[in-house]
Design a protein around this motif. Structure first.
Motif, PDB file in Angstrom:
ATOM      1  N   ARG A 107       0.680  -1.176   0.101  1.00  0.00           N
ATOM      2  CA  ARG A 107      -0.009   0.013   0.109  1.00  0.00           C
ATOM      3  C   ARG A 107       0.747   1.070  -0.047  1.00  0.00           C
ATOM      4  NH1 ARG A 107      -3.566   2.858   4.330  1.00  0.00           N
ATOM      5  NH2 ARG A 107      -5.081   3.767   3.223  1.00  0.00           N
ATOM      6  N   SER A 108       0.794   2.161  -1.094  1.00  0.00           N
ATOM      7  CA  SER A 108       1.323   3.364  -1.067  1.00  0.00           C
ATOM      8  C   SER A 108       0.617   4.478  -0.748  1.00  0.00           C
ATOM      9  CB  SER A 108       2.125   3.462  -2.468  1.00  0.00           C
ATOM     10  OG  SER A 108       2.593   4.710  -2.757  1.00  0.00           O
ATOM     11  N   VAL A 109       0.978   5.045   0.468  1.00  0.00           N
ATOM     12  CA  VAL A 109       0.246   6.347   0.833  1.00  0.00           C
ATOM     13  C   VAL A 109       0.774   7.522   0.713  1.00  0.00           C
ATOM     14  CG1 VAL A 109      -1.049   7.128   3.133  1.00  0.00           C
ATOM     15  CG2 VAL A 109      -1.055   4.486   2.799  1.00  0.00           C
ATOM     16  N   ASN A 110       0.206   8.535   0.110  1.00  0.00           N
ATOM     17  CA  ASN A 110       0.783   9.746   0.217  1.00  0.00           C
ATOM     18  C   ASN A 110       1.040  10.617   1.529  1.00  0.00           C
ATOM     19  OD1 ASN A 110      -2.240   9.729  -0.024  1.00  0.00           O
ATOM     20  ND2 ASN A 110      -2.211  11.923   0.268  1.00  0.00           N
ATOM     21  N   VAL A 111       1.993  11.331   1.380  1.00  0.00           N
ATOM     22  CA  VAL A 111       2.520  11.768   2.655  1.00  0.00           C
ATOM     23  C   VAL A 111       2.606  13.453   2.333  1.00  0.00           C
ATOM     24  CG1 VAL A 111       4.279  12.428   4.152  1.00  0.00           C
ATOM     25  CG2 VAL A 111       4.134   9.951   3.351  1.00  0.00           C
ATOM     26  N   THR A 112       2.986  13.859   1.324  1.00  0.00           N
ATOM     27  CA  THR A 112       2.981  15.246   0.879  1.00  0.00           C
ATOM     28  C   THR A 112       3.267  15.308  -0.492  1.00  0.00           C
ATOM     29  OG1 THR A 112       4.029  17.363   1.585  1.00  0.00           O
ATOM     30  CG2 THR A 112       5.533  15.686   1.590  1.00  0.00           C
ATOM     31  N   ASP A 113       2.940  16.505  -1.190  1.00  0.00           N
ATOM     32  CA  ASP A 113       3.107  16.747  -2.513  1.00  0.00           C
ATOM     33  C   ASP A 113       3.302  18.247  -2.762  1.00  0.00           C
ATOM     34  OD1 ASP A 113       0.472  17.809  -2.819  1.00  0.00           O
ATOM     35  OD2 ASP A 113      -0.024  15.732  -3.105  1.00  0.00           O
ATOM     36  N   GLY A 114       3.736  18.561  -4.061  1.00  0.00           N
ATOM     37  CA  GLY A 114       3.859  20.021  -4.361  1.00  0.00           C
ATOM     38  C   GLY A 114       3.943  19.878  -6.144  1.00  0.00           C
ATOM     39  N   MET A 115       3.843  21.180  -6.687  1.00  0.00           N
ATOM     40  CA  MET A 115       3.841  21.163  -8.274  1.00  0.00           C
ATOM     41  C   MET A 115       4.665  22.497  -8.479  1.00  0.00           C
ATOM     42  SD  MET A 115       0.802  21.416 -10.912  1.00  0.00           S
ATOM     43  CE  MET A 115       0.688  23.049 -10.740  1.00  0.00           C
ATOM     44  N   LEU A 116       5.283  22.359  -9.605  1.00  0.00           N
ATOM     45  CA  LEU A 116       5.985  23.517 -10.191  1.00  0.00           C
ATOM     46  C   LEU A 116       5.619  23.762 -11.629  1.00  0.00           C
ATOM     47  CD1 LEU A 116       8.236  25.784  -9.673  1.00  0.00           C
ATOM     48  CD2 LEU A 116       9.993  23.952 -10.642  1.00  0.00           C
ATOM     49  N   ARG A 117       5.035  24.860 -11.982  1.00  0.00           N
ATOM     50  CA  ARG A 117       4.708  25.243 -13.208  1.00  0.00           C
ATOM     51  C   ARG A 117       5.815  26.185 -13.885  1.00  0.00           C
ATOM     52  NH1 ARG A 117      -0.926  26.538 -13.819  1.00  0.00           N
ATOM     53  NH2 ARG A 117      -0.865  24.290 -13.921  1.00  0.00           N
ATOM     54  N   LEU A 118       6.333  25.483 -15.102  1.00  0.00           N
ATOM     55  CA  LEU A 118       7.519  25.899 -15.733  1.00  0.00           C
ATOM     56  C   LEU A 118       6.990  26.648 -17.093  1.00  0.00           C
ATOM     57  CD1 LEU A 118       9.875  23.126 -16.126  1.00  0.00           C
ATOM     58  CD2 LEU A 118       9.861  24.719 -14.141  1.00  0.00           C
ATOM     59  N   VAL A 119       7.463  27.912 -17.291  1.00  0.00           N
ATOM     60  CA  VAL A 119       7.648  28.574 -18.571  1.00  0.00           C
ATOM     61  C   VAL A 119       8.837  28.673 -19.355  1.00  0.00           C
ATOM     62  CG1 VAL A 119       5.912  30.118 -17.400  1.00  0.00           C
ATOM     63  CG2 VAL A 119       8.108  30.806 -17.466  1.00  0.00           C
ATOM     64  N   PRO A 120       8.689  28.942 -20.722  1.00  0.00           N
ATOM     65  CA  PRO A 120       9.784  28.685 -21.628  1.00  0.00           C
ATOM     66  C   PRO A 120      11.063  29.543 -20.898  1.00  0.00           C
ATOM     67  CG  PRO A 120       7.883  29.350 -22.845  1.00  0.00           C
ATOM     68  CD  PRO A 120       7.619  29.501 -21.483  1.00  0.00           C
ATOM     69  N   GLY A 121      12.042  28.926 -20.981  1.00  0.00           N
ATOM     70  CA  GLY A 121      13.500  29.417 -20.472  1.00  0.00           C
ATOM     71  C   GLY A 121      13.811  29.032 -19.055  1.00  0.00           C
ATOM     72  N   ASP A 122      12.926  28.301 -18.557  1.00  0.00           N
ATOM     73  CA  ASP A 122      13.329  27.670 -17.155  1.00  0.00           C
ATOM     74  C   ASP A 122      14.275  26.989 -17.269  1.00  0.00           C
ATOM     75  OD1 ASP A 122      11.576  29.130 -15.551  1.00  0.00           O
ATOM     76  OD2 ASP A 122      10.045  27.931 -15.413  1.00  0.00           O
ATOM     77  N   PRO A 123      15.188  26.694 -16.055  1.00  0.00           N
ATOM     78  CA  PRO A 123      16.217  25.776 -16.312  1.00  0.00           C
ATOM     79  C   PRO A 123      16.120  24.238 -16.421  1.00  0.00           C
ATOM     80  CG  PRO A 123      16.192  26.620 -14.052  1.00  0.00           C
ATOM     81  CD  PRO A 123      15.097  27.377 -15.132  1.00  0.00           C
ATOM     82  N   GLY A 124      16.977  23.492 -16.661  1.00  0.00           N
ATOM     83  CA  GLY A 124      16.527  22.184 -16.880  1.00  0.00           C
ATOM     84  C   GLY A 124      16.905  21.326 -15.344  1.00  0.00           C
ATOM     85  N   HIS A 125      17.482  22.413 -14.510  1.00  0.00           N
ATOM     86  CA  HIS A 125      17.750  21.693 -12.944  1.00  0.00           C
ATOM     87  C   HIS A 125      16.542  22.652 -12.131  1.00  0.00           C
ATOM     88  CE1 HIS A 125      20.172  21.692  -9.108  1.00  0.00           C
ATOM     89  NE2 HIS A 125      19.313  20.606  -9.074  1.00  0.00           N
ATOM     90  N   ILE A 126      15.542  21.838 -11.752  1.00  0.00           N
ATOM     91  CA  ILE A 126      14.561  22.605 -10.983  1.00  0.00           C
ATOM     92  C   ILE A 126      14.247  21.742  -9.433  1.00  0.00           C
ATOM     93  CG2 ILE A 126      13.179  22.940 -13.035  1.00  0.00           C
ATOM     94  CD1 ILE A 126      11.336  20.744 -12.303  1.00  0.00           C
ATOM     95  N   ARG A 127      13.606  22.673  -8.702  1.00  0.00           N
ATOM     96  CA  ARG A 127      13.152  21.987  -7.403  1.00  0.00           C
ATOM     97  C   ARG A 127      11.862  22.399  -7.097  1.00  0.00           C
ATOM     98  NH1 ARG A 127      16.929  23.063  -2.130  1.00  0.00           N
ATOM     99  NH2 ARG A 127      18.192  21.599  -3.476  1.00  0.00           N
ATOM    100  N   VAL A 128      11.223  21.201  -6.775  1.00  0.00           N
ATOM    101  CA  VAL A 128       9.587  20.892  -6.630  1.00  0.00           C
ATOM    102  C   VAL A 128       9.670  21.248  -5.025  1.00  0.00           C
ATOM    103  CG1 VAL A 128       7.362  19.870  -7.034  1.00  0.00           C
ATOM    104  CG2 VAL A 128       9.193  19.855  -8.886  1.00  0.00           C
ATOM    105  N   GLU A 129       9.193  22.266  -4.461  1.00  0.00           N
ATOM    106  CA  GLU A 129       8.974  22.376  -3.110  1.00  0.00           C
ATOM    107  C   GLU A 129       7.638  21.397  -2.881  1.00  0.00           C
ATOM    108  OE1 GLU A 129      11.182  23.687  -0.910  1.00  0.00           O
ATOM    109  OE2 GLU A 129      12.540  24.512  -2.763  1.00  0.00           O
ATOM    110  N   LEU A 130       7.549  20.720  -1.787  1.00  0.00           N
ATOM    111  CA  LEU A 130       6.603  20.023  -1.465  1.00  0.00           C
ATOM    112  C   LEU A 130       5.996  20.461  -0.306  1.00  0.00           C
ATOM    113  CD1 LEU A 130       8.071  17.934  -3.247  1.00  0.00           C
ATOM    114  CD2 LEU A 130       7.012  16.151  -2.156  1.00  0.00           C
TER     115      LEU A 130
END
Length: 173
Positions: free
Chosen positions: A69-92
Motif C-alpha cells: 500500500r502506497s500512502v501519500n505523505v506530501t506533494d507539490g507542483m512547479l509550473r514552468l515557462v519557456p526559458g526555465d532551467p533544466g535543474h528544478i526544485r519542486v517544493e512539497l
C-alpha cells in the motif's frame, strides 16, 4: 488522489492505481532497516527536459507499507515557462512523518495533478479561458551527471541509525 486540500478526496489515499499509469514515474527505496522520522520542508531536486516550455512537474512523497500500500505523505507542483532551467526544485508541503522499519520511501513524478492543481494546457494561454492544448513529452534524468534526488528533513535522535551515521542525515537524500 488525496493530499492537503478541502475537497472530499483529500487526506491519505492508496496511490497504487495512480503509480501504475504510464505517465507517472515512481522511484522507490529499499525497505528501511529502522524507522526514519522527517519533519519540515521536503523537496524534489530534479534534472528535467521537456518538449514544451509551458509545462508542470508534480512530485509526491509516499510511504509504502510492507504489503505494498502506497500512502501519500506530501506533494507539490512547479509550473514552468519557456526559458526555465533544466535543474528544478519542486517544493512539497512541509510535513512530519515517521517511515517505520520495513516500509519504503517512494517519490512519484508526473506532469500534472488535475484536478488537485489546475491543468496546464501547454500553450501559455490563461488557465481560465484557454481553449487550445499542446502536449508535452517530459524527461527526468537520474544519472551521475544529473543526480535527481528527494531532499528529506531527517530528524536525528539519540540511538537512531542517522545519529550513528552523520553523513546520512546531513545529505538528507
Amino acid at each position: 488522489m488525496g493530499g492537503s486540500s478541502l475537497s472530499t478526496n483529500s487526506g491519505p489515499k492508496d496511490n497504487r492505481a495512480l503509480e501504475r499509469r504510464p505517465d507517472v514515474l515512481a522511484y522507490t527505496s529499499a525497505p528501511l532497516a529502522a524507522g526514519l522520522e522527517i519533519t519540515g520542508p521536503v523537496a524534489a531536486d530534479l534534472h528535467v527536459s521537456s518538449s514544451n516550455g509551458h509545462t508542470d512537474f508534480f512530485a509526491r512523497l509516499c510511504d509504502v507499507h510492507p504489503r505494498g500500500r502506497s500512502v501519500n505523505v506530501t506533494d507539490g507542483m512547479l509550473r514552468l515557462v519557456p526559458g526555465d532551467p533544466g535543474h528544478i526544485r519542486v517544493e512539497l508541503w512541509p510535513t512530519a512523518h515517521l517511515f517505520r522499519a520495513g516500509h519504503r520511501i517512494r517519490l512519484q513524478v508526473s506532469s500534472g495533478a488535475h484536478p488537485r492543481y489546475a491543468r496546464n494546457l501547454g500553450t501559455g494561454e490563461p488557465l481560465a479561458t484557454g481553449t487550445a492544448m499542446q502536449p508535452a513529452e517530459q524527461v527526468v534524468y537520474h544519472d551521475p551527471q544529473r543526480p535527481s534526488a528527494v531532499l528529506l528533513p531527517v530528524q536525528v535522535t539519540a540511538g537512531s541509525p542517522a545519529a550513528r551515521s552523520p553523513g546520512h542525515a546531513a545529505a538528507g537524500r
